[in-house]
Design a protein around this motif. Structure first.
Motif, PDB file in Angstrom:
ATOM      1  N   ALA A  20     115.633 142.310  62.984  1.00 59.72           N
ATOM      2  CA  ALA A  20     115.365 143.572  62.280  1.00 59.72           C
ATOM      3  C   ALA A  20     116.592 144.481  62.310  1.00 59.72           C
ATOM      4  O   ALA A  20     116.951 145.088  61.283  1.00 59.72           O
ATOM      5  CB  ALA A  20     114.162 144.282  62.899  1.00 59.72           C
ATOM      6  N   LEU A  21     117.254 144.568  63.466  1.00 57.06           N
ATOM      7  CA  LEU A  21     118.464 145.388  63.573  1.00 57.06           C
ATOM      8  C   LEU A  21     119.585 144.827  62.694  1.00 57.06           C
ATOM      9  O   LEU A  21     120.289 145.575  62.011  1.00 57.06           O
ATOM     10  CB  LEU A  21     118.927 145.466  65.030  1.00 57.06           C
ATOM     11  N   ILE A  22     119.742 143.513  62.726  1.00 61.10           N
ATOM     12  CA  ILE A  22     120.768 142.876  61.905  1.00 61.10           C
ATOM     13  C   ILE A  22     120.498 143.119  60.431  1.00 61.10           C
ATOM     14  O   ILE A  22     121.408 143.462  59.662  1.00 61.10           O
ATOM     15  CB  ILE A  22     120.839 141.361  62.228  1.00 61.10           C
ATOM     16  N   THR A  23     119.240 142.971  60.024  1.00 66.14           N
ATOM     17  CA  THR A  23     118.873 143.168  58.615  1.00 66.14           C
ATOM     18  C   THR A  23     119.108 144.611  58.185  1.00 66.14           C
ATOM     19  O   THR A  23     119.628 144.852  57.084  1.00 66.14           O
ATOM     20  CB  THR A  23     117.414 142.763  58.372  1.00 66.14           C
ATOM     21  N   ALA A  24     118.752 145.563  59.036  1.00 67.62           N
ATOM     22  CA  ALA A  24     118.981 146.972  58.699  1.00 67.62           C
ATOM     23  C   ALA A  24     120.470 147.243  58.508  1.00 67.62           C
ATOM     24  O   ALA A  24     120.877 147.900  57.537  1.00 67.62           O
ATOM     25  CB  ALA A  24     118.408 147.873  59.792  1.00 67.62           C
ATOM     26  N   LEU A  29     125.266 146.379  52.426  1.00 68.03           N
ATOM     27  CA  LEU A  29     125.036 146.038  51.023  1.00 68.03           C
ATOM     28  C   LEU A  29     125.118 147.283  50.141  1.00 68.03           C
ATOM     29  O   LEU A  29     125.840 147.303  49.139  1.00 68.03           O
ATOM     30  CB  LEU A  29     123.673 145.355  50.865  1.00 68.03           C
ATOM     31  N   VAL A  30     124.405 148.311  50.543  1.00 67.94           N
ATOM     32  CA  VAL A  30     124.376 149.541  49.743  1.00 67.94           C
ATOM     33  C   VAL A  30     125.733 150.237  49.749  1.00 67.94           C
ATOM     34  O   VAL A  30     126.274 150.583  48.687  1.00 67.94           O
ATOM     35  CB  VAL A  30     123.271 150.496  50.261  1.00 67.94           C
ATOM     36  N   LEU A  64     124.172 137.083  53.952  1.00 72.41           N
ATOM     37  CA  LEU A  64     123.716 137.164  55.340  1.00 72.41           C
ATOM     38  C   LEU A  64     122.262 137.628  55.432  1.00 72.41           C
ATOM     39  O   LEU A  64     121.524 137.200  56.320  1.00 72.41           O
ATOM     40  CB  LEU A  64     124.635 138.085  56.138  1.00 72.41           C
ATOM     41  N   ILE A  65     121.827 138.489  54.518  1.00 77.84           N
ATOM     42  CA  ILE A  65     120.424 138.924  54.488  1.00 77.84           C
ATOM     43  C   ILE A  65     119.520 137.737  54.181  1.00 77.84           C
ATOM     44  O   ILE A  65     118.466 137.562  54.806  1.00 77.84           O
ATOM     45  CB  ILE A  65     120.222 140.074  53.478  1.00 77.84           C
ATOM     46  N   VAL A  66     119.906 136.922  53.220  1.00 80.79           N
ATOM     47  CA  VAL A  66     119.107 135.735  52.884  1.00 80.79           C
ATOM     48  C   VAL A  66     119.013 134.807  54.097  1.00 80.79           C
ATOM     49  O   VAL A  66     117.922 134.317  54.434  1.00 80.79           O
ATOM     50  CB  VAL A  66     119.698 134.998  51.666  1.00 80.79           C
ATOM     51  N   LEU A  94     115.618 133.802  56.207  1.00 79.31           N
ATOM     52  CA  LEU A  94     115.207 132.422  56.481  1.00 79.31           C
ATOM     53  C   LEU A  94     115.028 132.183  57.979  1.00 79.31           C
ATOM     54  O   LEU A  94     114.139 131.428  58.385  1.00 79.31           O
ATOM     55  CB  LEU A  94     116.227 131.447  55.897  1.00 79.31           C
ATOM     56  N   LYS A  95     115.831 132.833  58.796  1.00 78.32           N
ATOM     57  CA  LYS A  95     115.668 132.724  60.243  1.00 78.32           C
ATOM     58  C   LYS A  95     114.348 133.371  60.682  1.00 78.32           C
ATOM     59  O   LYS A  95     113.642 132.827  61.530  1.00 78.32           O
ATOM     60  CB  LYS A  95     116.840 133.376  60.971  1.00 78.32           C
ATOM     61  N   VAL A  96     114.021 134.518  60.080  1.00 80.87           N
ATOM     62  CA  VAL A  96     112.754 135.185  60.402  1.00 80.87           C
ATOM     63  C   VAL A  96     111.583 134.301  59.978  1.00 80.87           C
ATOM     64  O   VAL A  96     110.616 134.127  60.726  1.00 80.87           O
ATOM     65  CB  VAL A  96     112.682 136.577  59.732  1.00 80.87           C
ATOM     66  N   ARG A  97     111.670 133.722  58.790  1.00 78.36           N
ATOM     67  CA  ARG A  97     110.610 132.830  58.321  1.00 78.36           C
ATOM     68  C   ARG A  97     110.438 131.644  59.262  1.00 78.36           C
ATOM     69  O   ARG A  97     109.321 131.279  59.623  1.00 78.36           O
ATOM     70  CB  ARG A  97     110.900 132.340  56.911  1.00 78.36           C
ATOM     71  N   GLY A  98     111.544 131.071  59.686  1.00 82.40           N
ATOM     72  CA  GLY A  98     111.472 129.963  60.632  1.00 82.40           C
ATOM     73  C   GLY A  98     110.863 130.388  61.956  1.00 82.40           C
ATOM     74  O   GLY A  98     110.071 129.649  62.559  1.00 82.40           O
ATOM     75  N   GLU A  99     111.214 131.572  62.396  1.00 80.61           N
ATOM     76  CA  GLU A  99     110.661 132.096  63.650  1.00 80.61           C
ATOM     77  C   GLU A  99     109.150 132.294  63.528  1.00 80.61           C
ATOM     78  O   GLU A  99     108.392 131.951  64.446  1.00 80.61           O
ATOM     79  CB  GLU A  99     111.342 133.423  63.983  1.00 80.61           C
ATOM     80  N   LEU A 100     108.699 132.821  62.394  1.00 78.05           N
ATOM     81  CA  LEU A 100     107.265 133.030  62.183  1.00 78.05           C
ATOM     82  C   LEU A 100     106.510 131.711  62.082  1.00 78.05           C
ATOM     83  O   LEU A 100     105.323 131.643  62.400  1.00 78.05           O
ATOM     84  CB  LEU A 100     107.031 133.876  60.930  1.00 78.05           C
ATOM     85  N   ARG A 101     107.192 130.671  61.658  1.00 75.47           N
ATOM     86  CA  ARG A 101     106.580 129.333  61.584  1.00 75.47           C
ATOM     87  C   ARG A 101     106.644 128.594  62.909  1.00 75.47           C
ATOM     88  O   ARG A 101     106.175 127.476  63.024  1.00 75.47           O
ATOM     89  CB  ARG A 101     107.287 128.498  60.510  1.00 75.47           C
ATOM     90  N   GLY A 102     107.279 129.205  63.882  1.00 78.40           N
ATOM     91  CA  GLY A 102     107.361 128.583  65.192  1.00 78.40           C
ATOM     92  C   GLY A 102     108.571 127.691  65.390  1.00 78.40           C
ATOM     93  O   GLY A 102     108.657 126.967  66.381  1.00 78.40           O
ATOM     94  N   GLU A 103     109.518 127.756  64.475  1.00 75.62           N
ATOM     95  CA  GLU A 103     110.737 126.957  64.591  1.00 75.62           C
ATOM     96  C   GLU A 103     111.798 127.805  65.264  1.00 75.62           C
ATOM     97  O   GLU A 103     112.301 128.747  64.683  1.00 75.62           O
ATOM     98  CB  GLU A 103     111.234 126.545  63.196  1.00 75.62           C
ATOM     99  N   ARG A 104     112.126 127.460  66.492  1.00 75.27           N
ATOM    100  CA  ARG A 104     113.138 128.233  67.204  1.00 75.27           C
ATOM    101  C   ARG A 104     114.507 127.629  66.952  1.00 75.27           C
ATOM    102  O   ARG A 104     114.719 126.445  67.164  1.00 75.27           O
ATOM    103  CB  ARG A 104     112.868 128.232  68.706  1.00 75.27           C
TER     104      ARG A 104
END
Length: 164
Positions: A92-96, A102-103, A139-141, A145-155
């Motif tokens: 979350a910090l990295i994405t922010a 980006l902006v 890097l946001i993309v 994808l890392k967050v999605r993997g984390e939510l799926r249980g893929e560390r």
């Protein structure tokens, strides 16, 4: 969609490697030509522009491959659920921060569109500054994808970095 992303990743790696190779060749050629008494003044300028782009492209490649430096001495001692929560906070910090880049990078590119790059009238400075928002978007993309993997249980396993 997966195939498109794989092609983007392959193109990104190819472009980054070409930029790094051309940058090294230009710097070497500029030094040799200066030694021979015929300096190529623009070689350093072009190398600087290529370096800006290569930095962001290579950062995304390293982030995607989990090759960034990570200090997990404390985090590895935490329970698994707490480790996951800590990684999500980091994402979350990295994405922010990346959204900020980006902006502000897009804004910097916009306001520098009339500025010429290193005094070359035909080349806008925006070609260099666009490396910031483009790199941040990539890097946001990767982070998403890392967050999605984390939510799926893929560390994601990080590569050990040897400290000498």
């Amino acid at each position: 969609m997966q195939k498109v992303y794989q092609r983007v990743c392959a193109a990104e790696a190819w472009i980054a490697s070409v930029f790094l190779i051309v940058m090294v060749i230009l710097i070497f050629l500029g030094g040799v030509m200066r030694m021979l008494g015929h300096p190529i003044n623009w070689s350093t300028d072009v190398s600087t522009a290529l370096f800006a782009w290569a930095c962001f492209l290579c950062a995304d490649i390293a982030w995607r491959k989990n090759s960034m430096m990570a200090i997990e001495v404390f985090a590895n001692r935490l329970p698994d659920k707490l480790q996951t929560a800590l990684r999500m906070v980091n994402y979350a910090l990295i994405t922010a921060f990346l959204f900020y880049l980006l902006v502000m990078g897009a804004y910097l590119s916009w306001i520098s569109r009339v500025r010429s790059f290193q005094g070359i009238p035909e080349v806008s400075y925006s070609w260099v500054t666009m490396s910031l928002p483009v790199g941040a978007a990539l890097l946001i993309v990767t982070t998403a994808l890392k967050v999605r993997g984390e939510l799926r249980g893929e560390r994601a396993e990080y590569r050990a970095v040897d400290v000498i």
